[in-house]
Design a protein around this motif. Structure first.
Motif, short mmCIF file in Angstrom:
data_model
loop_
_atom_site.label_atom_id
_atom_site.label_comp_id
_atom_site.label_asym_id
_atom_site.label_seq_id
_atom_site.Cartn_x
_atom_site.Cartn_y
_atom_site.Cartn_z
N GLY A 77 50.38 63.95 68.22
CA GLY A 77 50.51 65.13 67.37
C GLY A 77 50.87 64.83 65.92
O GLY A 77 51.06 65.75 65.12
N GLN A 78 50.97 63.56 65.55
CA GLN A 78 51.37 63.19 64.19
C GLN A 78 50.17 62.65 63.40
O GLN A 78 49.16 62.26 63.97
CB GLN A 78 52.47 62.13 64.24
CG GLN A 78 53.73 62.61 64.93
CD GLN A 78 54.77 61.52 64.98
OE1 GLN A 78 55.12 60.95 63.95
NE2 GLN A 78 55.25 61.21 66.18
N ASN A 79 50.34 62.60 62.11
CA ASN A 79 49.37 61.95 61.24
C ASN A 79 49.77 60.50 61.09
O ASN A 79 50.95 60.17 61.10
CB ASN A 79 49.35 62.62 59.87
CG ASN A 79 48.98 64.08 59.96
OD1 ASN A 79 48.24 64.50 60.85
ND2 ASN A 79 49.50 64.89 59.05
N LEU A 80 48.79 59.64 60.98
CA LEU A 80 49.04 58.21 60.94
C LEU A 80 48.15 57.57 59.87
O LEU A 80 46.96 57.87 59.79
CB LEU A 80 48.74 57.60 62.31
CG LEU A 80 49.12 56.17 62.58
CD1 LEU A 80 50.62 55.94 62.41
CD2 LEU A 80 48.71 55.78 64.02
N VAL A 81 48.74 56.70 59.07
CA VAL A 81 47.97 55.92 58.09
C VAL A 81 47.89 54.49 58.62
O VAL A 81 48.90 53.83 58.79
CB VAL A 81 48.64 55.92 56.70
CG1 VAL A 81 47.83 55.06 55.73
CG2 VAL A 81 48.80 57.33 56.17
N SER B 179 48.74 56.06 70.63
CA SER B 179 48.46 57.50 70.71
C SER B 179 49.63 58.26 71.31
O SER B 179 50.00 59.34 70.82
CB SER B 179 47.20 57.75 71.55
OG SER B 179 46.08 57.12 70.96
N LYS B 180 50.25 57.71 72.34
CA LYS B 180 51.44 58.35 72.94
C LYS B 180 52.60 58.36 71.95
O LYS B 180 53.27 59.38 71.79
CB LYS B 180 51.88 57.59 74.20
CG LYS B 180 51.02 57.84 75.41
CD LYS B 180 51.58 57.05 76.60
CE LYS B 180 50.65 57.13 77.78
NZ LYS B 180 51.09 56.26 78.89
N ASP B 181 52.82 57.24 71.29
CA ASP B 181 53.96 57.12 70.38
C ASP B 181 53.84 58.01 69.15
O ASP B 181 54.85 58.43 68.58
CB ASP B 181 54.14 55.67 69.94
CG ASP B 181 54.58 54.76 71.08
OD1 ASP B 181 54.94 55.27 72.16
OD2 ASP B 181 54.56 53.52 70.88
N VAL C 43 45.28 60.66 67.60
CA VAL C 43 46.44 61.34 67.01
C VAL C 43 45.91 62.55 66.23
O VAL C 43 44.71 62.76 66.15
CB VAL C 43 47.26 60.40 66.10
CG1 VAL C 43 47.93 59.30 66.91
CG2 VAL C 43 46.41 59.81 64.99
N ALA C 44 46.84 63.32 65.62
CA ALA C 44 46.42 64.51 64.86
C ALA C 44 45.40 64.14 63.80
O ALA C 44 44.35 64.78 63.68
CB ALA C 44 47.63 65.19 64.25
#
Length: 177
Positions: free
Chosen positions: A36-40, A31-33, A61-62
């Motif tokens: 604010g980003q999208n993750l698949v 989550s820290k890494d 995350v986002a």
């Protein structure tokens, strides 16, 4: 407590409480890494389904997309060294942050195969999360970004890992006695 699956005896190696605690820690780090980003998240079936379910709930995350693919290389308690793709990538991954979620990385053959396939799809990034990692068996030099537990080169079962299709439902991880 020892259990028997088919012709093999197994003993508790990593408890469900240790697993739960470590997945929570990995979720916080991921989550820290990717804040604010999208993750698949791409789970590698069959073994990762339990790890994937528990880990994705710990990641904040986002947004998350959850996908699965299926490859296999094991027969009994040993890797055959031959990767069979039984269910591949089903969507456009170009420009996306990918997190491959595995139950175990041992020789690294399956992951090496997947990394090669993903490279051709032009993702923004590719990271690897695995519950278990066997450094003694690992044959490659690519990074494993998120490791739950480093373990010796022993056969394990439970928490999604199987012995000839049996034992995936066990809440703890057992090693061959």
């Amino acid at each position: 407590m020892a259990i028997k699956i088919k012709d093999k005896e197994f003993e508790v190696f990593i408890s469900k409480d240790q697993i739960r605690k470590r997945l929570k820690e990995l979720g916080i780090q991921i989550s820290k890494d990717f804040d604010g980003q999208n993750l698949v998240l791409i789970g590698v079936l069959n073994g990762s389904f339990i790890v994937m379910a528990d880990l994705c709930r710990e990641i904040k995350v986002a947004s998350q997309e959850i996908k699965f693919l299926k490859i296999s290389s094991y027969s009994g308690t040993h890797s055959t060294g031959v990767i069979k793709e039984e269910m591949g990538f089903s969507s456009d991954l170009k420009g996306k942050n990918i997190l491959i979620v595995e139950d175990i990385v041992d020789t690294g053959e399956s992951m090496n195969y997947l990394l090669g396939k993903l490279k051709g799809l032009s993702p923004a990034s590719v990271s690897i999360a695995t519950l278990l990692y066997k450094p003694e068996a690992f044959r490659y030099n690519y990074p494993i970004h998120y490791v739950g537990f480093e373990i010796p080169n022993k056969f394990v079962v439970g928490y999604g890992l199987d012995y000839d299709g049996m034992g995936r439902e066990l809440p703890d991880i057992y090693q061959l006695a």
